[in-house]
Design an enzyme around this catalytic site. Structure first.
Site, PDB file in Angstrom:
ATOM      1  N   PHE A   1      -9.484  19.469 -25.282  1.00  0.00           N
ATOM      2  CA  PHE A   1      -9.747  18.035 -25.248  1.00  0.00           C
ATOM      3  C   PHE A   1     -10.878  17.814 -24.253  1.00  0.00           C
ATOM      4  CE2 PHE A   1      -9.447  13.663 -23.881  1.00  0.00           C
ATOM      5  CZ  PHE A   1      -9.634  13.068 -25.112  1.00  0.00           C
ATOM      6  N   THR A   2     -11.689  16.801 -24.513  1.00  0.00           N
ATOM      7  CA  THR A   2     -12.951  16.596 -23.765  1.00  0.00           C
ATOM      8  C   THR A   2     -12.760  16.592 -22.243  1.00  0.00           C
ATOM      9  OG1 THR A   2     -12.631  14.232 -24.109  1.00  0.00           O
ATOM     10  CG2 THR A   2     -14.084  15.372 -25.661  1.00  0.00           C
TER      11      THR A   2
ATOM     12  N   ASP B   1      -0.032  19.047 -21.716  1.00  0.00           N
ATOM     13  CA  ASP B   1      -0.716  17.764 -21.779  1.00  0.00           C
ATOM     14  C   ASP B   1       0.216  16.897 -22.618  1.00  0.00           C
ATOM     15  OD1 ASP B   1      -2.107  15.514 -22.447  1.00  0.00           O
ATOM     16  OD2 ASP B   1      -4.012  16.524 -22.783  1.00  0.00           O
TER      17      ASP B   1
ATOM     18  N   PHE C   1     -20.689  11.980 -25.531  1.00  0.00           N
ATOM     19  CA  PHE C   1     -20.296  11.028 -26.578  1.00  0.00           C
ATOM     20  C   PHE C   1     -20.115   9.617 -26.031  1.00  0.00           C
ATOM     21  CE2 PHE C   1     -15.940  11.183 -25.070  1.00  0.00           C
ATOM     22  CZ  PHE C   1     -15.876  12.447 -24.496  1.00  0.00           C
TER      23      PHE C   1
ATOM     24  N   TYR D   1       0.839  -1.203   0.000  1.00  0.00           N
ATOM     25  CA  TYR D   1       0.000   0.000   0.000  1.00  0.00           C
ATOM     26  C   TYR D   1       0.877   1.258   0.000  1.00  0.00           C
ATOM     27  CZ  TYR D   1      -4.172   2.766   0.828  1.00  0.00           C
ATOM     28  OH  TYR D   1      -5.209   3.656   0.681  1.00  0.00           O
TER      29      TYR D   1
ATOM     30  N   LYS E   1      -1.303   6.161 -23.512  1.00  0.00           N
ATOM     31  CA  LYS E   1      -0.880   6.435 -24.887  1.00  0.00           C
ATOM     32  C   LYS E   1       0.641   6.258 -24.975  1.00  0.00           C
ATOM     33  CE  LYS E   1      -4.997   8.693 -24.670  1.00  0.00           C
ATOM     34  NZ  LYS E   1      -5.794   8.739 -23.418  1.00  0.00           N
TER      35      LYS E   1
ATOM     36  N   ARG F   1     -15.411  12.519 -33.635  1.00  0.00           N
ATOM     37  CA  ARG F   1     -14.754  13.655 -32.985  1.00  0.00           C
ATOM     38  C   ARG F   1     -15.274  14.901 -33.679  1.00  0.00           C
ATOM     39  NH1 ARG F   1     -12.014  11.887 -28.151  1.00  0.00           N
ATOM     40  NH2 ARG F   1     -14.244  12.017 -27.842  1.00  0.00           N
TER      41      ARG F   1
HETATM   42  O1  PLI Z   1      -8.116   8.777 -21.009  1.00  0.00           O
HETATM   43  P1  PLI Z   1      -7.236   9.376 -19.946  1.00  0.00           P
HETATM   44  O2  PLI Z   1      -8.003   9.819 -18.759  1.00  0.00           O
HETATM   45  O3  PLI Z   1      -6.071   8.516 -19.586  1.00  0.00           O
HETATM   46  O4  PLI Z   1      -6.557  10.691 -20.608  1.00  0.00           O
HETATM   47  C1  PLI Z   1      -7.301  11.810 -20.948  1.00  0.00           C
HETATM   48  C2  PLI Z   1      -6.695  12.498 -22.126  1.00  0.00           C
HETATM   49  C3  PLI Z   1      -6.047  13.692 -21.943  1.00  0.00           C
HETATM   50  N1  PLI Z   1      -5.486  14.350 -22.989  1.00  0.00           N
HETATM   51  C4  PLI Z   1      -5.543  13.890 -24.256  1.00  0.00           C
HETATM   52  C5  PLI Z   1      -4.912  14.672 -25.356  1.00  0.00           C
HETATM   53  C6  PLI Z   1      -6.176  12.685 -24.507  1.00  0.00           C
HETATM   54  O5  PLI Z   1      -6.193  12.226 -25.753  1.00  0.00           O
HETATM   55  C7  PLI Z   1      -6.788  11.957 -23.431  1.00  0.00           C
HETATM   56  C8  PLI Z   1      -7.509  10.769 -23.650  1.00  0.00           C
HETATM   57  N2  PLI Z   1      -7.790  10.380 -24.864  1.00  0.00           N
HETATM   58  C9  PLI Z   1      -8.565   9.387 -25.256  1.00  0.00           C
HETATM   59  C10 PLI Z   1      -9.253   8.466 -24.334  1.00  0.00           C
HETATM   60  C11 PLI Z   1      -8.705   9.199 -26.677  1.00  0.00           C
HETATM   61  O6  PLI Z   1      -9.357   8.241 -27.113  1.00  0.00           O
HETATM   62  O7  PLI Z   1      -8.140  10.010 -27.429  1.00  0.00           O
END
Ligand code: PLI
Length: 459
Positions: free
Chosen positions: A126-127, A217, A451, A74, A260, A384
């Protein structure tokens, strides 16, 4: 097409996953059942899944081996110590706070930095990023160059910030109302477009002049580093690892979705140099994520991420990754299919406005196109456009983004060039019968991030 431009896969395949191949009737039933929302399809019903590159990476044998040495304590897990050191080494920031994924880091940063009435400028929204900014009382202001909103403009660094727009904002609201600038590398919704090193330096200089912080970001920062190496003068012979470190040196910190460019299925982090912000982040992380030594990740996840970070800056990997995306774009372009140009780092974006010119934006062309591409080819993509953009928090009206796109997002190390051929054939077949496609309307519209769960029917 000149195949010699495209590098062969820099990996061997050791484990395979056998997908289902539903027939057309099966796909028609599946998308209807999913409310014509590709997010709501079952993965098992998708032959080629290009919904996202988020968390869909194929991990390496070394990462899987790392999963077996997870220290699930932990507090003070040894995998955390390794991850922390790796992030400090590759990203160059003093402090690291682990989170369950990128939006966890965005939540912490927004809560710490934003006061109600503030403004947060960024290179396109970004969303989830904008959601957290607005939820904490800020107004997001788009300061990306105008050309980023034009799908046909070809520029090397279409993700750049327009410094004049930053100046105008400071003039209008005052620097004390701008807690930080959010600079995304690359810019997802602009088409995965990169930011030049020169622009990062200019933004840093501007921010220093006005006493404003700059957070990146960094979600797709390695892809951005590859574009700098390929396109920006003076970086041809610089290693990806060094380009990445220089990029990060212009920021006060970053949010990261490890799903990513850290090459893992789950995880993220928030970085900063400032000791006070770090103290606040450690206070908040225990409320929302977990201890500051795991932040919502298992020990094994953190080990895999540390290894993924070292693999992500390998030139052969990142060259193949970005060029494979370019290959798909080139095939579509050759067939006359309208796409966002130039092709970005993680995805090819179909331009739904030009693909389905007979639909108004209120008939949701991109949502419609994504649903029909699934029916046509069993390929899952993502809207998108207007659905992702949501509604204005004050007026309640739809945001009407200029870019109305369908994203064909390529997971890392998962698909081959032949898969890209299948995708291209499906899109081209659909393009040939585009005139027969009708739009969609909402039957259920969620109040936020609509979405993900929204449901539709054919008009
Ligand atoms: O999906 P998260 O919570 O690990 O990350 C959010 C996120 C933040 N910034 C950017 C540029 C993204 O592309 C992003 C997440 N993107 C997703 C899920 C996508 O399908 O593009």
């Amino acid at each position: 097409m000149d195949m010699s431009k495209y590098p062969a896969e820099p990996f061997r395949i050791k484990v395979v996953e056998v997908p289902n191949m539903l027939d057309r009737k099966g796909r028609e039933d599946a998308i209807k059942e999913a409310g014509y929302n590709t997010f709501l399809l079952n993965s098992e019903d998708c032959y080629i899944d290009l919904l996202t590159d988020s968390g869909t990476t194929a991990m390496s044998d070394k990462q899987w081996a790392g999963m077996m040495v997870g220290d699930e304590a932990y507090g003070g897990s040894r995998n955390w110590i390794r991850l922390q050191k790796t992030v400090q080494e590759y990203y160059g920031f003093k402090h690291v706070v682990p989170t369950h994924q990128g939006r966890g880091a965005e939540n912490l940063l927004s809560r710490i930095m934003i006061k109600p009435g503030d403004y947060v400028p960024g290179n396109m929204y970004f969303t989830t990023t904008r959601y957290h900014q607005e939820a904490n009382g800020a107004t997001f202001v788009d300061v990306i160059i105008d050309d980023a909103h034009d799908s046909t403009k070809i520029l090397d660094f279409k993700g750049n910030i327009d410094i004049k727009k930053l100046e105008a904002l400071v003039e209008k609201v005052g620097a004390d109302k701008i807690p930080y600038i959010c600079l995304a590398v690359t810019v997802n919704l602009a088409g995965g477009q990169p930011v030049s090193m020169e622009n990062m330096k200019e933004v840093r200089k501007f921010a220093d002049k006005h006493g404003i912080k700059v957070f990146s970001d960094a979600t797709r920062c390695v892809e951005n580093a590859y574009f700098i190496k390929k396109r920006e003068k003076g970086y041809e012979d610089v290693a990806i690892k060094d380009i990445l470190k220089e990029m990060m040196s212009y920021f006060d910190g970053c949010t990261m979705s490890g799903k990513k460019d850290c090459m893992v299925n789950i995880g993220g982090f928030l970085c900063m140099n400032d000791n006070d912000i770090f103290t606040k982040a450690r206070e908040l992380v225990v409320v929302f994520e977990g201890m500051p030594s795991y932040g919502g990740m298992a020990g094994r996840d953190m080990e895999a991420m540390a290894i993924g970070i070292t693999e992500s800056v390998d030139f052969n990997y990142i060259q193949h990754r970005v060029e494979q995306v370019a290959y798909l774009g080139e095939k579509l372009k050759e067939a006359g299919v309208p796409i966002v140009e130039p092709v970005g780092g993680h995805a090819v974006f179909l331009d739904a406005r030009r693909f389905l010119p007979h639909l108004t934006q209120d008939e949701f062309p991109a949502q419609t196109l994504a649903a029909h591409l699934y029916i046509e080819a069993g390929v899952r993509s993502m809207e998108r456009g207007i659905i992702s953009a949501g509604r204005d928090v004050i007026t309640g009206e739809h945001h009407y983004p200029k870019l109305e796109t369908v994203r064909l997002t390529i997971p890392r190390r998962v698909y081959t060039y032949k898969h890209m051929d299948v995708v291209a054939e499906g899109v081209i077949a659909l393009y040939k019968k585009r005139d027969s496609i009708r739009g969609l309307k909402f039957v259920y519209e969620p109040p936020m991030l609509r979405f993900f769960n929204g449901r539709f029917e054919l008009i």
